[in-house]
Design a protein around this motif. Structure first.
Motif, PDB file in Angstrom:
ATOM      1  N   VAL A 340     -60.172  -7.712 -89.662  1.00  0.00           N
ATOM      2  CA  VAL A 340     -60.548  -8.256 -88.306  1.00  0.00           C
ATOM      3  C   VAL A 340     -59.569  -8.065 -87.130  1.00  0.00           C
ATOM      4  N   GLN A 341     -60.275  -7.725 -86.016  1.00  0.00           N
ATOM      5  CA  GLN A 341     -59.485  -7.383 -84.859  1.00  0.00           C
ATOM      6  C   GLN A 341     -59.658  -8.708 -83.869  1.00  0.00           C
ATOM      7  N   VAL A 342     -60.891  -9.106 -83.962  1.00  0.00           N
ATOM      8  CA  VAL A 342     -61.169 -10.142 -82.989  1.00  0.00           C
ATOM      9  C   VAL A 342     -62.136 -11.106 -83.600  1.00  0.00           C
ATOM     10  N   VAL A 343     -61.687 -12.556 -83.196  1.00  0.00           N
ATOM     11  CA  VAL A 343     -62.518 -13.621 -83.699  1.00  0.00           C
ATOM     12  C   VAL A 343     -62.963 -14.476 -81.973  1.00  0.00           C
ATOM     13  N   ARG A 360     -53.416 -16.467 -84.674  1.00  0.00           N
ATOM     14  CA  ARG A 360     -52.327 -16.177 -83.494  1.00  0.00           C
ATOM     15  C   ARG A 360     -51.313 -15.400 -84.333  1.00  0.00           C
ATOM     16  N   GLN A 361     -50.800 -15.929 -85.212  1.00  0.00           N
ATOM     17  CA  GLN A 361     -49.631 -15.351 -86.008  1.00  0.00           C
ATOM     18  C   GLN A 361     -49.954 -13.922 -86.462  1.00  0.00           C
ATOM     19  N   GLY A 367     -61.311 -15.429 -78.690  1.00  0.00           N
ATOM     20  CA  GLY A 367     -62.235 -16.289 -77.800  1.00  0.00           C
ATOM     21  C   GLY A 367     -62.492 -17.636 -78.539  1.00  0.00           C
ATOM     22  N   PRO A 368     -62.014 -18.676 -77.715  1.00  0.00           N
ATOM     23  CA  PRO A 368     -62.359 -20.169 -78.093  1.00  0.00           C
ATOM     24  C   PRO A 368     -63.731 -20.355 -77.613  1.00  0.00           C
ATOM     25  N   ASP A 424     -51.533 -13.220 -74.102  1.00  0.00           N
ATOM     26  CA  ASP A 424     -52.820 -13.055 -74.540  1.00  0.00           C
ATOM     27  C   ASP A 424     -53.512 -14.384 -75.254  1.00  0.00           C
ATOM     28  N   ASP A 425     -52.887 -15.457 -74.843  1.00  0.00           N
ATOM     29  CA  ASP A 425     -53.249 -16.589 -75.384  1.00  0.00           C
ATOM     30  C   ASP A 425     -54.573 -17.191 -74.524  1.00  0.00           C
TER      31      ASP A 425
END
Length: 448
Positions: A340-343, A360-361, A367-368, A424-425
């Motif tokens: 996976v690259q994106v959640v 994050r690690q 995207g929250p 990018d947080d």
């Protein structure tokens, strides 16, 4: 220890003492507090005004009895809730959830998140949330109607077009909104702006049913494009089979991606060829059936019991669209190992704190919920605007506005993260961008 750190620690300790039994609410607050220290270091005036102490305490909260009669003639009793959390930038706005898990803690967590989500839309709406521990599953239309009428008989005392405008959430779709609106009208006369998510025949907006799912994909698309990528050809693992999931599948397909899973509380469907949103919609929204029916109608689909997040399915993007805390740290690690690259979150707080730490690690784009699933409330606010003006905008017009709002939400989050040197947080960026607008309004209005 800095003044800001001491202040945040003190506010958290006070909340633990007051609300120590409200696990969901405290989890939402902790997720927020973990990102907000730089703001208080830059704005000591917020400490002096105790903005954080004010914003974590609802302006008011209601709990009430909801008596109703089932089809067997037996009197049933449920609990109703409405938390009016913050009105600094506009009337309270947030959905109603009908689900057995609903309690004061759940409603407060949802209402707290709603403050910042609504702020991010750029529209003048405050944060609120409500619902009941009533379960509409398995109930007849008559039972749902009688419950909804009893619920609204009490709720209507506390809401209004310029005070508090509820909408739908889990367990509250078009049927429930119709019954709620009818009872409000019966008691108060017609007021088109009192609820959003209404039917088109009595003041609803085009794109409102699609808004959260469409908006989720518009947000993901904006996030990928900021990293010189797009959704074309992406393989997506998705949970849920309700309104958000259905329209996320539709929009993902239109944007060139392929959704390969869909789920409900019993199990999940996997189809390498891609999920057909129309079949899911027929089963879940029309027939009110279980997702296992999908495998009986689509020959390439496989049904399995259990959580889709426990299934080792390769994917590029993950879209949790079911409920809170559905992805734990093991589910997050499985996603990471699956490529996976994106959640991006279509549900509210679907990832545990440990899962978010794992994202994050691993350096994932994350995207929250308060940013990624804000499309629903954004179009709800657009529905309020149409009601106020006695207008009905076209599908294309509303959809274009939604797309722009979601792109702006991503950009605001990215800009805030950059301003505070957070890379990018986008979690911290969304929290900061949403908070600053509300905090500025609260500071300007004084201690009220």
């Amino acid at each position: 220890m800095s003044q800001a750190t001491e202040y945040i620690k003190e506010v958290r300790a006070n909340l633990a003492q007051r609300d120590g039994n409200q696990a969901e609410f405290l989890e939402a607050v902790d997720n927020f507090l973990a990102t907000i220290t730089p703001v208080f270091e830059a704005h000591p005036e917020y400490i002096e005004a105790n903005i954080l102490g004010q914003i974590t305490e609802p302006e008011r909260a209601f709990q009430f009895r909801v008596p109703w009669v089932d089809d067997a003639g037996k009197v049933q009793i449920n609990r109703g809730f409405r938390v009016q959390f913050n009105s600094a930038i506009g009337p309270y706005k947030g959905g109603l959830r009908f689900h057995p898990s609903v309690n004061l803690s759940v409603v407060k967590f949802l209402g707290f998140e709603q403050i910042f989500k609504n702020s991010l839309t750029g529209l003048p709406i405050g944060g609120g949330k409500g619902g009941s521990d009533f379960n509409p599953k398995g109930k007849s239309d008559g039972e749902v109607m009688r419950f909804a009428q009893s619920f609204m008989t009490e709720l209507q005392k506390h809401i209004g077009p310029d005070i508090d405008v509820p909408a739908g959430d889990i367990g509250v779709g078009g049927r429930e909104i119709g019954y709620l609106f009818g009872q409000y009208k019966r008691l108060n006369g017609f007021s088109g702006g009192i609820l959003t998510g209404k039917g088109l025949s009595y003041g609803g907006s085009l794109v409102r049913p699609e808004a959260t799912g469409f908006g989720l994909l518009y947000y993901v698309d904006a996030m990928l494009k900021a990293h010189r990528d797009d959704l074309s050809g992406k393989k997506i693992k998705l949970s849920g089979a309700g309104n958000v999931a259905i329209y996320a599948i539709q929009k993902a397909t239109e944007l060139g991606a392929k959704i390969v899973t869909v789920s409900d509380s019993d199990g999940y469907i996997y189809d390498e060829r891609g999920i057909d949103y129309k079949v899911v919609q027929q089963i879940k929204e029309v027939e009110r059936g279980r997702i296992s029916e999908y495998a009986k109608r689509v020959s390439t689909a496989e049904y399995s019991k259990g959580s889709v997040w426990e299934a080792p399915i390769d994917c590029d993007v993950a879209l949790p669209c079911a409920t809170q805390n559905e992805i734990d740290v093991d589910g997050a690690k499985l996603l990471i190992s699956s490529g996976v690259q994106v959640v991006a979150e279509g549900a509210n707080m679907p990832s545990t704190p440990e899962a978010i730490k794992a994202y994050r690690q691993a350096g994932l784009l994350y995207g929250p919920a308060k940013a990624a699933n804000a499309g629903g409330v954004a179009v709800s606010a657009l529905e309020m605007s149409q009601n106020s003006q006695r207008l009905a905008w076209s599908f294309a017009d509303v959809d274009q506005r939604l797309q722009k709002i979601m792109q702006d939400i991503f950009q605001k989050s990215a800009d805030a993260a950059k301003q505070y040197n957070l890379g990018d947080d986008y979690v911290a960026g969304a929290n900061i961008a949403g908070f600053l607008k509300v905090a500025d309004a609260m500071y300007a209005q004084g201690i009220v």
